[in-house]
Structures are given as C-alpha cells and as structure tokens.
Design a protein around this motif. Structure first.
Motif, PDB file in Angstrom:
ATOM      1  N   TYR A   1       0.813  -1.221   0.000  1.00 11.77           N
ATOM      2  CA  TYR A   1       0.000   0.000   0.000  1.00 11.77           C
ATOM      3  C   TYR A   1       0.844   1.267   0.000  1.00 11.77           C
ATOM      4  O   TYR A   1       0.414   2.319  -0.487  1.00 11.77           O
ATOM      5  CB  TYR A   1      -0.946  -0.005   1.202  1.00 11.77           C
ATOM      6  N   LEU A   2       2.073   1.203   0.542  1.00  6.38           N
ATOM      7  CA  LEU A   2       2.924   2.391   0.604  1.00  6.38           C
ATOM      8  C   LEU A   2       3.243   2.926  -0.788  1.00  6.38           C
ATOM      9  O   LEU A   2       3.216   4.144  -1.017  1.00  6.38           O
ATOM     10  CB  LEU A   2       4.221   2.062   1.345  1.00  6.38           C
ATOM     11  N   TRP A   3       3.544   2.035  -1.715  1.00  6.95           N
ATOM     12  CA  TRP A   3       3.883   2.429  -3.081  1.00  6.95           C
ATOM     13  C   TRP A   3       2.688   3.124  -3.747  1.00  6.95           C
ATOM     14  O   TRP A   3       2.824   4.215  -4.314  1.00  6.95           O
ATOM     15  CB  TRP A   3       4.325   1.211  -3.878  1.00  6.95           C
ATOM     16  N   SER A   4       1.528   2.511  -3.649  1.00 14.97           N
ATOM     17  CA  SER A   4       0.327   3.093  -4.252  1.00 14.97           C
ATOM     18  C   SER A   4      -0.036   4.418  -3.584  1.00 14.97           C
ATOM     19  O   SER A   4      -0.460   5.370  -4.255  1.00 14.97           O
ATOM     20  CB  SER A   4      -0.854   2.121  -4.129  1.00 14.97           C
ATOM     21  N   ALA A   5       0.153   4.499  -2.263  1.00 13.64           N
ATOM     22  CA  ALA A   5      -0.203   5.718  -1.539  1.00 13.64           C
ATOM     23  C   ALA A   5       0.648   6.902  -1.970  1.00 13.64           C
ATOM     24  O   ALA A   5       0.136   8.012  -2.170  1.00 13.64           O
ATOM     25  CB  ALA A   5      -0.057   5.486  -0.038  1.00 13.64           C
ATOM     26  N   VAL A   6       1.939   6.668  -2.131  1.00  8.58           N
ATOM     27  CA  VAL A   6       2.831   7.759  -2.536  1.00  8.58           C
ATOM     28  C   VAL A   6       2.528   8.192  -3.973  1.00  8.58           C
ATOM     29  O   VAL A   6       2.460   9.393  -4.278  1.00  8.58           O
ATOM     30  CB  VAL A   6       4.314   7.338  -2.395  1.00  8.58           C
ATOM     31  N   LEU A   7       2.328   7.235  -4.862  1.00  7.09           N
ATOM     32  CA  LEU A   7       1.992   7.571  -6.245  1.00  7.09           C
ATOM     33  C   LEU A   7       0.664   8.327  -6.309  1.00  7.09           C
ATOM     34  O   LEU A   7       0.528   9.301  -7.071  1.00  7.09           O
ATOM     35  CB  LEU A   7       1.908   6.308  -7.093  1.00  7.09           C
ATOM     36  N   ALA A   8      -0.317   7.909  -5.519  1.00 10.49           N
ATOM     37  CA  ALA A   8      -1.603   8.610  -5.500  1.00 10.49           C
ATOM     38  C   ALA A   8      -1.426  10.049  -5.037  1.00 10.49           C
ATOM     39  O   ALA A   8      -1.934  10.986  -5.663  1.00 10.49           O
ATOM     40  CB  ALA A   8      -2.576   7.873  -4.573  1.00 10.49           C
ATOM     41  N   ASP A   9      -0.694  10.231  -3.955  1.00  8.38           N
ATOM     42  CA  ASP A   9      -0.476  11.564  -3.398  1.00  8.38           C
ATOM     43  C   ASP A   9       0.219  12.485  -4.399  1.00  8.38           C
ATOM     44  O   ASP A   9      -0.222  13.618  -4.650  1.00  8.38           O
ATOM     45  CB  ASP A   9       0.348  11.447  -2.119  1.00  8.38           C
ATOM     46  N   LEU A  10       1.294  11.987  -5.009  1.00  5.14           N
ATOM     47  CA  LEU A  10       2.069  12.830  -5.917  1.00  5.14           C
ATOM     48  C   LEU A  10       1.307  13.129  -7.210  1.00  5.14           C
ATOM     49  O   LEU A  10       1.339  14.265  -7.716  1.00  5.14           O
ATOM     50  CB  LEU A  10       3.413  12.166  -6.229  1.00  5.14           C
TER      51      LEU A  10
ATOM     52  N   GLN B   1      -7.893  -0.070   9.538  1.00  6.80           N
ATOM     53  CA  GLN B   1      -8.866   0.984   9.279  1.00  6.80           C
ATOM     54  C   GLN B   1      -8.286   2.353   9.607  1.00  6.80           C
ATOM     55  O   GLN B   1      -8.568   3.342   8.922  1.00  6.80           O
ATOM     56  CB  GLN B   1     -10.132   0.757  10.113  1.00  6.80           C
ATOM     57  N   GLN B   2      -7.453   2.419  10.642  1.00  6.23           N
ATOM     58  CA  GLN B   2      -6.845   3.694  11.007  1.00  6.23           C
ATOM     59  C   GLN B   2      -5.959   4.228   9.889  1.00  6.23           C
ATOM     60  O   GLN B   2      -5.986   5.424   9.562  1.00  6.23           O
ATOM     61  CB  GLN B   2      -6.020   3.544  12.295  1.00  6.23           C
ATOM     62  N   ILE B   3      -5.160   3.347   9.295  1.00  2.00           N
ATOM     63  CA  ILE B   3      -4.296   3.765   8.190  1.00  2.00           C
ATOM     64  C   ILE B   3      -5.140   4.105   6.964  1.00  2.00           C
ATOM     65  O   ILE B   3      -4.839   5.060   6.240  1.00  2.00           O
ATOM     66  CB  ILE B   3      -3.266   2.655   7.867  1.00  2.00           C
ATOM     67  N   CYS B   4      -6.199   3.357   6.751  1.00  2.00           N
ATOM     68  CA  CYS B   4      -7.123   3.632   5.643  1.00  2.00           C
ATOM     69  C   CYS B   4      -7.720   5.035   5.781  1.00  2.00           C
ATOM     70  O   CYS B   4      -7.747   5.810   4.819  1.00  2.00           O
ATOM     71  CB  CYS B   4      -8.220   2.579   5.621  1.00  2.00           C
ATOM     72  N   ASP B   5      -8.153   5.382   6.988  1.00  2.00           N
ATOM     73  CA  ASP B   5      -8.724   6.713   7.226  1.00  2.00           C
ATOM     74  C   ASP B   5      -7.686   7.809   7.035  1.00  2.00           C
ATOM     75  O   ASP B   5      -7.989   8.886   6.505  1.00  2.00           O
ATOM     76  CB  ASP B   5      -9.297   6.787   8.640  1.00  2.00           C
ATOM     77  N   LEU B   6      -6.460   7.525   7.472  1.00  2.00           N
ATOM     78  CA  LEU B   6      -5.383   8.502   7.297  1.00  2.00           C
ATOM     79  C   LEU B   6      -5.115   8.754   5.821  1.00  2.00           C
ATOM     80  O   LEU B   6      -4.932   9.906   5.389  1.00  2.00           O
ATOM     81  CB  LEU B   6      -4.102   7.989   7.980  1.00  2.00           C
ATOM     82  N   LEU B   7      -5.102   7.696   5.024  1.00  2.00           N
ATOM     83  CA  LEU B   7      -4.870   7.836   3.585  1.00  2.00           C
ATOM     84  C   LEU B   7      -5.980   8.659   2.922  1.00  2.00           C
ATOM     85  O   LEU B   7      -5.704   9.518   2.075  1.00  2.00           O
ATOM     86  CB  LEU B   7      -4.780   6.454   2.926  1.00  2.00           C
ATOM     87  N   LYS B   8      -7.207   8.404   3.311  1.00  2.00           N
ATOM     88  CA  LYS B   8      -8.331   9.149   2.725  1.00  2.00           C
ATOM     89  C   LYS B   8      -8.184  10.647   2.992  1.00  2.00           C
ATOM     90  O   LYS B   8      -8.438  11.474   2.108  1.00  2.00           O
ATOM     91  CB  LYS B   8      -9.653   8.637   3.289  1.00  2.00           C
TER      92      LYS B   8
ATOM     93  N   ARG C   1      -5.342  12.195   3.648  1.00  4.44           N
ATOM     94  CA  ARG C   1      -4.168  12.652   2.905  1.00  4.44           C
ATOM     95  C   ARG C   1      -4.529  12.947   1.451  1.00  4.44           C
ATOM     96  O   ARG C   1      -4.138  13.976   0.882  1.00  4.44           O
ATOM     97  CB  ARG C   1      -3.080  11.576   2.961  1.00  4.44           C
ATOM     98  N   PHE C   2      -5.286  12.045   0.833  1.00  3.87           N
ATOM     99  CA  PHE C   2      -5.655  12.220  -0.577  1.00  3.87           C
ATOM    100  C   PHE C   2      -6.612  13.394  -0.760  1.00  3.87           C
ATOM    101  O   PHE C   2      -6.568  14.087  -1.782  1.00  3.87           O
ATOM    102  CB  PHE C   2      -6.277  10.931  -1.123  1.00  3.87           C
ATOM    103  N   ALA C   3      -7.470  13.615   0.230  1.00  5.95           N
ATOM    104  CA  ALA C   3      -8.371  14.770   0.156  1.00  5.95           C
ATOM    105  C   ALA C   3      -7.568  16.066   0.151  1.00  5.95           C
ATOM    106  O   ALA C   3      -7.864  17.008  -0.604  1.00  5.95           O
ATOM    107  CB  ALA C   3      -9.348  14.748   1.326  1.00  5.95           C
ATOM    108  N   LYS C   4      -6.522  16.130   0.973  1.00  7.13           N
ATOM    109  CA  LYS C   4      -5.651  17.310   0.989  1.00  7.13           C
ATOM    110  C   LYS C   4      -4.908  17.440  -0.333  1.00  7.13           C
ATOM    111  O   LYS C   4      -4.705  18.547  -0.849  1.00  7.13           O
ATOM    112  CB  LYS C   4      -4.651  17.198   2.159  1.00  7.13           C
TER     113      LYS C   4
END
Length: 392
Positions: A341-350, A374-381, A383-386
């Motif tokens: 998930y880390l790889w996808s999360a960084v690519l999504a953010d950038l 779920q906590q990490i899932c909520d954090l990602l959501k 982050r992506f909203a920002k």
C-alpha cells in the motif's frame, strides 16, 4: 527449543487463566512469578501426558518443578542480565538464516502475529509460516542449546538483535494491528531493551547509539500523532507543543554520541531524518534538502527501494510533486514494494498534487484497498483529500 510449541501453548494458558482469575480475585503480589508458575506447571503436565514418563520427562521433571516454584535469577559472567534481551541473542543463532531468526524472535518472543510480521518484512503470510517452521526445526536440532554465549557470540548476533529491536519499535510507532494504530508499549519495550544493550560492552557502539537516538526522537512525537478520537494525524496536522522535549533531548544526546568514530549505519541516516523533523519549528520550515541528503546516505548504506520511495516524498516536499514522480518513474519497484500500500499511496499523493487526477484516483483506490488497518485507511483518505485540494 525442542518443545517451543508446547511452551507457547503453556504461556497462552497462563495468560488466559490470569484474565479469568484476576478479574474475580485479587491480583497476586508477584504477577510475573504467578504466570511463570502456572505456565510451567501446565508444561510439566503436558510433558507427563505426552511422554508417558519417558526418559526426557524423567531427566527434566525435577528441574522444571523447581523452576515453577521460583524463577531463576542466575546469570553467567559477561551475560546480559535482562532475560528478554538474552533470549533475543540466543534465538539469533548463526545456524538459522537471518530472516528466519527475525521471524522466530518476533513471533515467539515479541508477540507479533504472522500478519504483522509479513507486513513488516514485505512478505506473504505463507512464506512467514514456512520460515518460522524452519527456524523452529533448526533450533530444536541444536544440541546442547547455546544458552551460554561468549562475547564473540554476542558480537556476531548483534546486527540481528538490533534489527529485531528496530522492527519492534517500528510496529509500535505505526502498527499494522487492526485494533491499535499506535502501540506505545512496544516502543517503550524496544527502548528499554536498547538502553540495556548500549550500557553493555557489546552494544556500546555508534550503531546502537544511533538506533537509540532514532527511537527517542520518534517517541517524542507519539502523543501528538492521534486526535481525541484516536484517529491518526498527518505530520503537518500535529500540535508540536505536545512533542516531548525530554525525549528530543535524549535523542539528540544519543545522536551526538553516535558520531564518535568512522562507522555510519542506516540508523544514523534515519535518526538524522527524525532529528530534522524534531528541530523544525513548523512543517513549512522543515529542511527538506537535508532530509533528502539523509535518504541518499541511507540508500548508500542500506540499499532498498523503500528508501528511494521516502526520498521521493522528501524531494516532492522540497521541489514539488513532479520532481518526486521523476525519482519513482526512473526505476521499476521490486514486486514486494509494488504490491504494498505504501507504493500506491505515494503515487496517489504525488499524482493528485501534480493534478494528474486519473492516475491519482487509480492509485488512491489501490492504496486504500490494501491498507492493513482501518486507522491507516482513514489517514490515507484524509491525505488524498488534501492532495486534491479539498477543504483548502
């Protein structure tokens, strides 16, 4: 070692018995001795039932019964006095492959679940089970068990032990456990063991000092990493006034001490990153150029695609999201990272920050779907909203 599964079952029995008895009755004056006695008695009972009074039971029953009455406090010269730390060194026998040493210690001594170990080592649960079984089988065959370690044994096994302590702290700092986003108990236990280690001759060296510095610096921010509801907060959202200045001072002390000599390790580089965050007066004033330099040194001392991923994040903060994407696009990630998930999360953010919304949304779905809790899932959501600019 030959009966490790039975020992684990006996310990589990003692813990569940304690939960039942201590709720109804008063907690004993010495809870540790109580647990040890119940577990040991359970083990003796199981051995008696399993072996039908065979030679093994006859040889060991008297000794086991004596230990059940009073836990041993005996230590040989040059040994580490802490039982947990000594057992970590004993488990890291050179006859067991390094990865299997880590898995066995994390599972049997540190209480990690198979899924938590798989996430931390970027492996599949099936592979972790196989390595754990091999480690157990190898340790069972070692006769006699190497409980009396020489100074050279400690030195040879030190890198494996420091990695276990590092992983223990890392899991506590951002847990993959479905119930707890942060496990401060793991972090504090890792620091306790590392403090004992650096005060012993075998661990009084720059690498261990740097590891301890990293732990203290990251622990300093722990109280500010969750809001009142227990949700994880992004670094830029944290109230820096809540950061523990005492921990920061300890971290900087050990970081300065780690500079003695010529040796440079991955822990030096990671402690350098943590120090830059702790010394910045605000998120905007973070010296991202220095953090990028630390990640470059980290890639040189301990090459890993994960370090390159972190460097891309730091470059994006310094020079913009497109610069961070260029770092990632220049290399193909290994399969263990590409599926994480880390790889996808960084690519999504950038991609979202670079206004490449189609790719950003694709990777955000991938990251959220594969988040370990779920906590990490909520954090990602959030982050992506920002990253999309929502709420700004």
């Amino acid at each position: 070692m030959r009966h490790i599964e039975m020992i684990e079952d006996a310990v589990q029995f003692a813990l569940t018995t304690a939960l039942d008895n201590w709720i109804r009755e008063q907690i004993p004056k010495n809870p540790s001795a109580w647990l040890f006695r119940v577990a040991s008695n359970k083990l003796v009972s199981e051995l008696r039932s399993e072996t039908r009074h065979n030679e093994l039971l006859q040889d060991n029953l008297e000794q086991l019964s004596r230990r059940a009455a009073e836990p041993s406090q005996f230590h040989l010269p040059n040994e580490l006095e802490d039982e947990m730390l000594r057992m970590l060194f004993i488990c890291c026998d050179h006859k067991v492959p390094i990865e299997s040493q880590l898995i066995f210690a994390l599972k049997s001594l540190c209480g990690f679940s198979i899924s938590e170990i798989a996430i931390r080592l970027f492996s599949s649960e099936a592979n972790i089970y196989k390595r754990l079984s091999r480690a157990r089988n190898t340790l069972k065959k070692i006769s006699p068990p190497s409980f009396e370690l020489s100074n050279s044994d400690y030195i040879k096994r030190l890198p494996s032990v420091t990695r276990i302590l590092y992983l223990m702290f890392t899991e506590g700092h951002l847990s993959s456990n479905v119930d707890f986003a942060i496990r401060k108990d793991l972090c504090e236990e890792a620091i306790r063991l590392t403090l004992i280690l650096v005060n012993h001759s075998v661990g009084d060296n720059p690498e261990c000092h740097a590891l301890l510095s990293l732990m203290f610096l990251n622990l300093s921010r722990m109280s500010a990493r969750e809001d009142m509801s227990g949700a994880l907060l992004l670094l830029e959202e944290q109230n820096r006034e809540l950061w523990d200045r005492g921990c920061i001072e300890h971290g900087l002390y050990w970081l300065a001490k780690s500079a003695d000599g010529q040796h440079f390790s991955r822990y030096h580089a990671e402690a350098g990153v943590a120090a830059e965050h702790c010394l910045a007066s605000s998120y905007k004033k973070t010296n991202w150029e220095r953090i990028v330099d630390c990640y470059l040194l980290l890639e040189q001392s301990a090459p890993s695609a994960l370090h390159q991923l972190n460097r891309a994040i730091a470059i994006a903060e310094w020079k913009g999201p497109q610069a961070g994407l260029e770092v990632l696009q220049a290399n193909t990630p290994p399969s263990w990272l590409a599926s994480n998930y880390l790889w996808s999360a960084v690519l999504a953010d950038l991609h979202l920050r670079a206004r490449e919304y189609q790719l950003g949304e694709y990777y955000s779905i991938e990251a959220i779907h594969s988040a370990p809790s779920q906590q990490i899932c909520d954090l990602l959501k959030r982050r992506f909203a920002k990253s999309r600019g929502e709420g700004q």
